[in-house]
Design a protein around this motif. Structure first.
Motif, PDB file in Angstrom:
ATOM      1  N   PHE A  17     -37.005 -62.007  25.890  1.00 54.78           N
ATOM      2  CA  PHE A  17     -38.139 -61.489  26.663  1.00 54.78           C
ATOM      3  C   PHE A  17     -37.632 -60.391  27.587  1.00 54.78           C
ATOM      4  CE2 PHE A  17     -41.479 -64.657  25.897  1.00 54.78           C
ATOM      5  CZ  PHE A  17     -40.740 -65.556  25.139  1.00 54.78           C
ATOM      6  N   PHE A  18     -38.342 -59.266  27.602  1.00 54.40           N
ATOM      7  CA  PHE A  18     -37.927 -58.150  28.457  1.00 54.40           C
ATOM      8  C   PHE A  18     -39.065 -57.805  29.416  1.00 54.40           C
ATOM      9  CE2 PHE A  18     -35.342 -57.667  24.663  1.00 54.40           C
ATOM     10  CZ  PHE A  18     -34.084 -57.387  25.196  1.00 54.40           C
ATOM     11  N   PHE A  19     -38.674 -57.604  30.679  1.00 52.32           N
ATOM     12  CA  PHE A  19     -39.637 -57.145  31.690  1.00 52.32           C
ATOM     13  C   PHE A  19     -39.017 -55.990  32.454  1.00 52.32           C
ATOM     14  CE2 PHE A  19     -41.067 -57.313  36.173  1.00 52.32           C
ATOM     15  CZ  PHE A  19     -42.377 -56.912  35.951  1.00 52.32           C
ATOM     16  N   ASP A  20     -39.803 -54.927  32.654  1.00 50.82           N
ATOM     17  CA  ASP A  20     -39.317 -53.797  33.443  1.00 50.82           C
ATOM     18  C   ASP A  20     -40.285 -53.571  34.594  1.00 50.82           C
ATOM     19  OD1 ASP A  20     -37.624 -51.390  33.884  1.00 50.82           O
ATOM     20  OD2 ASP A  20     -39.525 -50.373  33.478  1.00 50.82           O
ATOM     21  N   ARG A  21     -39.760 -53.697  35.810  1.00 48.40           N
ATOM     22  CA  ARG A  21     -40.603 -53.658  37.007  1.00 48.40           C
ATOM     23  C   ARG A  21     -41.273 -52.295  37.172  1.00 48.40           C
ATOM     24  NH1 ARG A  21     -39.597 -52.233  41.910  1.00 48.40           N
ATOM     25  NH2 ARG A  21     -37.427 -51.814  41.404  1.00 48.40           N
ATOM     26  N   VAL A  22     -40.539 -51.217  36.896  1.00 48.66           N
ATOM     27  CA  VAL A  22     -41.065 -49.878  37.158  1.00 48.66           C
ATOM     28  C   VAL A  22     -42.192 -49.516  36.180  1.00 48.66           C
ATOM     29  CG1 VAL A  22     -40.471 -47.424  37.234  1.00 48.66           C
ATOM     30  CG2 VAL A  22     -38.874 -49.139  38.150  1.00 48.66           C
ATOM     31  N   SER A  23     -41.955 -49.701  34.888  1.00 44.86           N
ATOM     32  CA  SER A  23     -42.957 -49.270  33.891  1.00 44.86           C
ATOM     33  C   SER A  23     -43.967 -50.368  33.577  1.00 44.86           C
ATOM     34  CB  SER A  23     -42.247 -48.876  32.599  1.00 44.86           C
ATOM     35  OG  SER A  23     -41.604 -50.016  32.050  1.00 44.86           O
ATOM     36  N   GLY A  24     -43.659 -51.599  33.960  1.00 43.06           N
ATOM     37  CA  GLY A  24     -44.543 -52.719  33.638  1.00 43.06           C
ATOM     38  C   GLY A  24     -44.336 -53.260  32.228  1.00 43.06           C
ATOM     39  N   LEU A  25     -43.255 -52.819  31.558  1.00 41.92           N
ATOM     40  CA  LEU A  25     -43.021 -53.295  30.181  1.00 41.92           C
ATOM     41  C   LEU A  25     -42.927 -54.813  30.137  1.00 41.92           C
ATOM     42  CD1 LEU A  25     -42.105 -52.578  27.138  1.00 41.92           C
ATOM     43  CD2 LEU A  25     -39.791 -53.011  28.008  1.00 41.92           C
ATOM     44  N   ARG A  26     -43.696 -55.393  29.241  1.00 37.72           N
ATOM     45  CA  ARG A  26     -43.535 -56.815  28.894  1.00 37.72           C
ATOM     46  C   ARG A  26     -43.410 -56.861  27.378  1.00 37.72           C
ATOM     47  NH1 ARG A  26     -48.223 -60.210  30.665  1.00 37.72           N
ATOM     48  NH2 ARG A  26     -49.380 -58.337  30.147  1.00 37.72           N
ATOM     49  N   ALA A  27     -42.191 -57.101  26.911  1.00 39.21           N
ATOM     50  CA  ALA A  27     -41.935 -57.044  25.468  1.00 39.21           C
ATOM     51  C   ALA A  27     -41.149 -58.269  25.033  1.00 39.21           C
ATOM     52  CB  ALA A  27     -41.156 -55.776  25.123  1.00 39.21           C
ATOM     53  N   ILE A  28     -41.350 -58.627  23.776  1.00 42.53           N
ATOM     54  CA  ILE A  28     -40.567 -59.713  23.181  1.00 42.53           C
ATOM     55  C   ILE A  28     -39.920 -59.148  21.921  1.00 42.53           C
ATOM     56  CG2 ILE A  28     -40.574 -62.108  22.371  1.00 42.53           C
ATOM     57  CD1 ILE A  28     -43.437 -62.310  23.576  1.00 42.53           C
ATOM     58  N   ILE A  29     -38.622 -59.343  21.808  1.00 53.02           N
ATOM     59  CA  ILE A  29     -37.927 -58.955  20.570  1.00 53.02           C
ATOM     60  C   ILE A  29     -37.442 -60.232  19.909  1.00 53.02           C
ATOM     61  CG2 ILE A  29     -36.025 -57.670  19.530  1.00 53.02           C
ATOM     62  CD1 ILE A  29     -36.154 -55.682  21.811  1.00 53.02           C
ATOM     63  N   ALA A  30     -37.817 -60.387  18.638  1.00 56.04           N
ATOM     64  CA  ALA A  30     -37.390 -61.575  17.887  1.00 56.04           C
ATOM     65  C   ALA A  30     -36.500 -61.126  16.738  1.00 56.04           C
ATOM     66  CB  ALA A  30     -38.617 -62.306  17.339  1.00 56.04           C
ATOM     67  N   LEU A  31     -35.328 -61.739  16.635  1.00 55.27           N
ATOM     68  CA  LEU A  31     -34.442 -61.487  15.502  1.00 55.27           C
ATOM     69  C   LEU A  31     -34.448 -62.752  14.667  1.00 55.27           C
ATOM     70  CD1 LEU A  31     -31.360 -59.700  17.126  1.00 55.27           C
ATOM     71  CD2 LEU A  31     -33.602 -58.819  16.542  1.00 55.27           C
ATOM     72  N   HIS A  32     -35.003 -62.655  13.483  1.00 52.57           N
ATOM     73  CA  HIS A  32     -35.111 -63.867  12.672  1.00 52.57           C
ATOM     74  C   HIS A  32     -33.804 -64.197  11.988  1.00 52.57           C
ATOM     75  CE1 HIS A  32     -36.160 -66.082   8.889  1.00 52.57           C
ATOM     76  NE2 HIS A  32     -36.588 -66.885   9.836  1.00 52.57           N
ATOM     77  N   ASP A  33     -33.244 -63.217  11.268  1.00 49.27           N
ATOM     78  CA  ASP A  33     -32.033 -63.523  10.502  1.00 49.27           C
ATOM     79  C   ASP A  33     -31.253 -62.233  10.286  1.00 49.27           C
ATOM     80  OD1 ASP A  33     -31.246 -65.990   8.268  1.00 49.27           O
ATOM     81  OD2 ASP A  33     -30.293 -64.029   8.112  1.00 49.27           O
ATOM     82  N   THR A  34     -29.969 -62.242  10.645  1.00 54.65           N
ATOM     83  CA  THR A  34     -29.146 -61.040  10.457  1.00 54.65           C
ATOM     84  C   THR A  34     -28.011 -61.308   9.469  1.00 54.65           C
ATOM     85  OG1 THR A  34     -27.796 -61.624  12.378  1.00 54.65           O
ATOM     86  CG2 THR A  34     -29.628 -60.128  12.780  1.00 54.65           C
ATOM     87  N   THR A  35     -28.187 -62.308   8.607  1.00 53.43           N
ATOM     88  CA  THR A  35     -27.137 -62.630   7.633  1.00 53.43           C
ATOM     89  C   THR A  35     -26.805 -61.429   6.754  1.00 53.43           C
ATOM     90  OG1 THR A  35     -27.996 -64.877   7.532  1.00 53.43           O
ATOM     91  CG2 THR A  35     -26.500 -64.212   5.764  1.00 53.43           C
ATOM     92  N   LEU A  36     -27.833 -60.746   6.274  1.00 51.66           N
ATOM     93  CA  LEU A  36     -27.601 -59.660   5.314  1.00 51.66           C
ATOM     94  C   LEU A  36     -27.308 -58.335   5.994  1.00 51.66           C
ATOM     95  CD1 LEU A  36     -30.395 -60.552   2.705  1.00 51.66           C
ATOM     96  CD2 LEU A  36     -27.966 -61.133   2.609  1.00 51.66           C
TER      97      LEU A  36
END
Ligand code: NAI
Length: 367
Positions: A17-36
């Motif tokens: 979960f990412f939050f940036d106070r200045v820009s108001g960004l509320r983002a979620i980055i999900a990495l499911h699988d990096t095997t390949l």
């Protein structure tokens, strides 16, 4: 909400979960699988009603990217970003720069790009902060993926027709195209060149008229297109079109189109199979866009001719899926899931093998 025990979680490696106070960004980055390989997957911006909706969406989308990359035989895994916000009112350079820093903090395990609600311009801003951004407006960008996606869908339709109708050409094959947008119109054009008989529908009347004028397509209403009698139904508009309400009304032998998440639920793929309708799994047939953008990461850089040539493999992959489905009796969507999981498991095996010619223990200790 529960995350680890949510059905959408499905063994994700990392969810941040990412939050940036200045820009108001509320983002979620999900990495499911990096095997390949490093995860690829775009950044969606959407005014989610709840945080739970955003989490569920990012988890489902990133898992889908893992399967899509594996079935396209790409050396990449699956990931996705969602930004909680309204793309019409909440965008700013600061927001996407903050997103770029968020992506950068993952150290190259994940590459982002545009998706619903974001644009190449937004990716340019993110790209000011990190090299892990694809699909910018300049500098070896892969540009609009839609023509490449359409070409992959066209190869997929030909593979499905070969399997189901035992036909090597599309002359007079009746194809109903739902949605004449960036992908759908290009699919329709390729089909018309092959002599297919088109029936089309779109909410946008101008697009329908253009298809009638330029491609000789017959026109159906948006309500009637799914139940139009045809050989192939090509959904190229929205997800969820194959459901309890629509499946009993289908009058086609094949469903093969570009739209993401065509099956409302997995069981709808089983129902199509039970009714003898051949379904081309969406993440296999519509992988052209991913194949296109992945070429930006190749040593020689992006090349449109190579992208267009590379998607021919989609037809071969689908033919294998259909063949295995015929042999095992499993519906094609289940076969595709299994093949993707097998490819990932094989990648995991390769990683766990000892490195060739390891340094002798004693020598290592002496270093
Ligand atoms: P688009 O937004 O350019 O086109 C969608 C078209 O569908 C529009 O013309 C719209 O008016 C029409 N439409 C919407 N609801 C409809 C309905 N109920 N009946 C008939 N027409 C309707 O989108 P695009 O880029 O062509 O994508 C189409 C589908 O393919 C989407 O599901 C997208 O997620 C999927 N896809 C697209 C890729 C790409 O490279 N653009 C890659 C992989 C999947």
């Amino acid at each position: 909400m529960e995350v680890f025990s949510s059905p959408a979680f499905d063994e994700h490696e990392q969810v941040v979960f990412f939050f940036d106070r200045v820009s108001g960004l509320r983002a979620i980055i999900a990495l499911h699988d990096t095997t390949l390989g490093p995860a690829l997957g775009g950044c969606r911006m959407w005014p989610y009603a709840t945080e739970a909706d955003a989490i569920t969406d990012v988890l489902r989308l990133s898992k889908g990217m893992t399967f899509k990359a594996a079935m396209a035989d790409l050396p990449y895994g699956g990931g996705k970003t969602v930004i909680m916000g309204d793309p019409r009112t909440d965008k700013s350079e600061a927001l996407f720069r903050a997103l770029g820093r968020a992506v950068d903090s993952l150290g190259g395990r994940y590459y982002t790009g545009e998706d619903v609600g974001t644009s190449p311009q937004d990716m340019d801003w993110a790209g000011e902060e990190t090299p892990y951004v694809l699909g910018r407006t300049r500098g070896g960008s892969s540009g609009d993926p839609s023509p490449v996606t359409a070409r992959g869908v066209w190869f997929g339709i030909r593979a499905a027709v070969r399997h189901k109708l035992q036909r090597n050409d599309l002359e007079a094959v009746r194809v109903a195209v739902q949605g004449l947008g960036h992908v759908g119109y290009n699919v329709a054009r390729l089909l018309a060149q092959d002599g297919a008989r088109l029936i089309v529908a779109d909410l946008d009347q101008a697009r329908v008229e253009r298809a009638a004028d330029e491609l000789g397509a017959k026109v159906a209403s948006v309500d009637a297109i799914l139940s139009t009698e045809c050989d192939v139904l090509a959904p190229c508009a929205l997800g969820g079109v194959l459901n309890d309400d629509t499946i009993p009304r289908l009058a086609c032998q094949i469903v093969a189109g570009a739209a993401n998440n065509q099956l409302l639920e997995d069981r709808h793929g089983t129902e199509l199979h039970r009714r003898g309708i051949l379904y081309a799994p969406d993440y296999v047939i519509n992988a052209g866009g991913l194949i296109n953008i992945a070429l930006e990461l190749e040593p020689g850089g992006y090349d449109r001719a190579r992208a267009l040539a590379r998607v021919e493999a989609i037809g071969t992959t689908l033919a294998e899926v259909f063949e295995r489905s015929a042999q095992t009796g499993l519906p094609p969507h289940e076969v595709a899931d299994r093949v993707a999981r097998e490819r990932i498991a094989a990648g995991r095996e390769r990683h766990s093998e000892p490195a060739p010619n390891p340094m002798p223990r004693r020598a290592a200790a002496a270093v």
